[in-house]
Scaffold this motif. Structure first.
Motif, short mmCIF file in Angstrom:
data_model
loop_
_atom_site.label_atom_id
_atom_site.label_comp_id
_atom_site.label_asym_id
_atom_site.label_seq_id
_atom_site.Cartn_x
_atom_site.Cartn_y
_atom_site.Cartn_z
N LEU A 99 0.82 -1.21 0.00
CA LEU A 99 0.00 0.00 0.00
C LEU A 99 0.86 1.26 0.00
O LEU A 99 0.53 2.25 -0.66
CB LEU A 99 -0.93 0.00 1.21
N LEU A 100 1.97 1.24 0.73
CA LEU A 100 2.85 2.40 0.76
C LEU A 100 3.49 2.65 -0.61
O LEU A 100 3.60 3.79 -1.06
CB LEU A 100 3.93 2.21 1.82
N GLY A 101 3.90 1.55 -1.28
CA GLY A 101 4.46 1.71 -2.62
C GLY A 101 3.44 2.24 -3.61
O GLY A 101 3.75 3.12 -4.43
N PHE A 102 2.22 1.75 -3.53
CA PHE A 102 1.16 2.23 -4.41
C PHE A 102 0.84 3.69 -4.13
O PHE A 102 0.65 4.50 -5.05
CB PHE A 102 -0.08 1.37 -4.24
N TYR A 103 0.78 4.05 -2.85
CA TYR A 103 0.49 5.43 -2.46
C TYR A 103 1.58 6.37 -2.97
O TYR A 103 1.29 7.45 -3.49
CB TYR A 103 0.38 5.52 -0.95
N THR A 104 2.84 5.97 -2.82
CA THR A 104 3.94 6.80 -3.30
C THR A 104 3.89 6.96 -4.81
O THR A 104 4.12 8.05 -5.34
CB THR A 104 5.28 6.17 -2.88
N SER A 105 3.57 5.89 -5.52
CA SER A 105 3.47 5.96 -6.98
C SER A 105 2.36 6.91 -7.42
O SER A 105 2.55 7.73 -8.32
CB SER A 105 3.22 4.56 -7.55
N VAL A 106 1.20 6.81 -6.76
CA VAL A 106 0.09 7.70 -7.10
C VAL A 106 0.44 9.16 -6.80
O VAL A 106 0.15 10.07 -7.58
CB VAL A 106 -1.18 7.28 -6.33
N THR A 107 1.08 9.39 -5.66
CA THR A 107 1.45 10.75 -5.28
C THR A 107 2.43 11.36 -6.27
O THR A 107 2.29 12.52 -6.69
CB THR A 107 2.05 10.76 -3.87
N MET A 108 3.45 10.60 -6.69
CA MET A 108 4.42 11.10 -7.65
C MET A 108 3.77 11.34 -9.01
O MET A 108 4.09 12.31 -9.70
CB MET A 108 5.58 10.11 -7.79
N SER A 109 2.84 10.48 -9.41
CA SER A 109 2.15 10.67 -10.69
C SER A 109 1.31 11.93 -10.66
O SER A 109 1.28 12.69 -11.65
CB SER A 109 1.26 9.45 -10.99
N ARG A 110 0.63 12.18 -9.55
CA ARG A 110 -0.16 13.41 -9.43
C ARG A 110 0.73 14.63 -9.47
O ARG A 110 0.41 15.64 -10.10
CB ARG A 110 -0.96 13.38 -8.13
N TRP A 111 1.87 14.58 -8.78
CA TRP A 111 2.79 15.72 -8.78
C TRP A 111 3.32 16.00 -10.19
O TRP A 111 3.38 17.15 -10.63
CB TRP A 111 3.96 15.44 -7.83
N TRP A 112 3.71 14.96 -10.90
CA TRP A 112 4.25 15.15 -12.24
C TRP A 112 3.17 15.64 -13.20
O TRP A 112 3.45 16.44 -14.10
CB TRP A 112 4.87 13.85 -12.75
N ARG A 113 1.94 15.18 -13.02
CA ARG A 113 0.84 15.67 -13.86
C ARG A 113 0.59 17.15 -13.61
O ARG A 113 0.32 17.92 -14.54
CB ARG A 113 -0.42 14.86 -13.59
N LEU A 114 0.67 17.57 -12.36
CA LEU A 114 0.52 18.99 -12.05
C LEU A 114 1.60 19.82 -12.73
O LEU A 114 1.34 20.91 -13.24
CB LEU A 114 0.58 19.21 -10.53
N ARG A 115 2.83 19.28 -12.74
CA ARG A 115 3.94 20.04 -13.31
C ARG A 115 3.88 20.11 -14.84
O ARG A 115 4.18 21.15 -15.42
CB ARG A 115 5.28 19.40 -12.88
N THR A 116 3.51 19.01 -15.49
CA THR A 116 3.54 18.96 -16.95
C THR A 116 2.22 19.41 -17.57
O THR A 116 2.18 20.33 -18.39
CB THR A 116 3.87 17.55 -17.44
N ASN A 117 1.11 18.77 -17.21
CA ASN A 117 -0.18 19.08 -17.81
C ASN A 117 -0.86 20.29 -17.18
O ASN A 117 -1.82 20.80 -17.74
CB ASN A 117 -1.11 17.88 -17.71
N GLY A 118 -0.38 20.71 -16.01
CA GLY A 118 -0.96 21.88 -15.36
C GLY A 118 -0.12 23.12 -15.60
O GLY A 118 -0.41 23.94 -16.47
N ILE A 119 0.95 23.25 -14.81
CA ILE A 119 1.84 24.40 -14.95
C ILE A 119 2.48 24.44 -16.33
O ILE A 119 2.60 25.50 -16.96
CB ILE A 119 2.92 24.36 -13.86
#
Length: 300
Positions: free
Chosen positions: A147-167
């Protein structure tokens, strides 16, 4: 390693020259030795810089604190230093500096010591209970790791999406609009500056909403203080006060529409292309707003 590789290449070059009977003048040999010395010197400088970056007494993180009371933000870090053993002497900016985490760890340690004391004092432990507890702990550890690995993966994916597709989309839309408008439509500095200002305002509003929350309308004047918007534009935003970061792009769309009405944009394909870039910036602002307003589900 770099010096040895360079020497090996130099020796191989000399061997090939001797094999084919290539004569070298003293000046050419002198130039080659000079190049060899300068290359080795450059490698030494790079190695020295790497050592200083990894082990000198300096902060591995770069901070930006322009708003006292809201906490400093990490804007950059030294990957070389954080990859060495000096990682263990870095405290600020890491999870170890989080007071909530430290308190929780202290509570866990106290609970463990209290349980150990109770078991030893009352003598309620047995071999069968211990084996069952070990088995249960092993299963829970495996589940927690997954669960921790999955949570970290989801968090990093959300952060990268904010940086690329957002900002990234807001930045890209602003750059492309200014470039194509200035080259094919108009070089009116007031028009181009307005596009840049509105794109910066859209991005700034995202950070301000995160910083001030419901108090954002009371801080919109900062956009005028920093020269991003005019006082009149800030008043119009304050009067609307609904999804401001995305709504700013309607002003950019109005600029493109006005240029079409005045005849500056004569080609329909150019109009369509420019409106696509306006929508690119709007979609970036919409993505940031939607993702920041939709956190990861509570069960995770």
């Amino acid at each position: 390693f770099g010096s040895s590789l360079f020497s090996l290449v130099s020796v191989s070059s000399h061997a090939r020259a001797s094999r084919f009977g290539t004569a070298q003048t003293p000046s050419a040999s002198t130039m080659q030795n000079s190049d060899s010395e300068s290359s080795v010197s450059m490698l030494d400088v790079v190695e020295q810089q790497d050592l200083e970056s990894a082990y000198t007494a300096k902060h591995a993180l770069m901070w930006y604190d322009n708003h006292p009371g809201h906490g400093a933000q990490v804007v950059d870090y030294d990957a070389t230093r954080l990859s060495s053993s000096m990682l263990f002497v870095n405290w600020k900016g890491t999870v170890l500096s989080n007071p909530v985490l430290m308190i929780e760890q202290i509570v866990v340690v106290l609970l463990y010591l209290a349980s150990w004391w109770l078991i030893e004092r009352v003598n309620i432990g047995s071999r069968s209970v211990s084996d069952a507890a070990d088995e249960f702990t092993g299963k829970m550890s495996t589940l927690a790791a997954f669960l921790l690995g999955f949570y970290t993966s989801v968090t990093m994916s959300r952060w990268w999406r904010l940086r690329t597709n957002g900002i990234g989309n807001i930045w890209s839309a602003s750059s492309q609009l200014c470039m194509f408008l200035s080259e094919f439509v108009t070089r009116d500095e007031q028009v181009l500056q307005a596009v840049r200002r509105y794109a910066r305002a859209s991005l700034s509003l995202q950070f301000m909403r995160r910083r001030y929350g419901p108090e954002l309308p009371n801080h919109l004047h900062e956009l005028a203080d920093f020269g991003i918007l005019t006082r009149d534009e800030v008043k119009k935003l304050a009067a609307y006060n609904n999804n401001l970061s995305e709504s700013v792009w309607t002003w950019v769309a109005h600029i493109v529409s006005s240029l079409r009405k005045t005849g500056d944009i004569q080609d329909t394909m150019m109009l369509t292309y420019l409106m696509e870039k306006v929508n690119l910036g709007r979609s970036g602002a919409a993505l940031i707003g939607a993702q920041m307003g939709t956190p990861i589900p509570v069960p995770y």
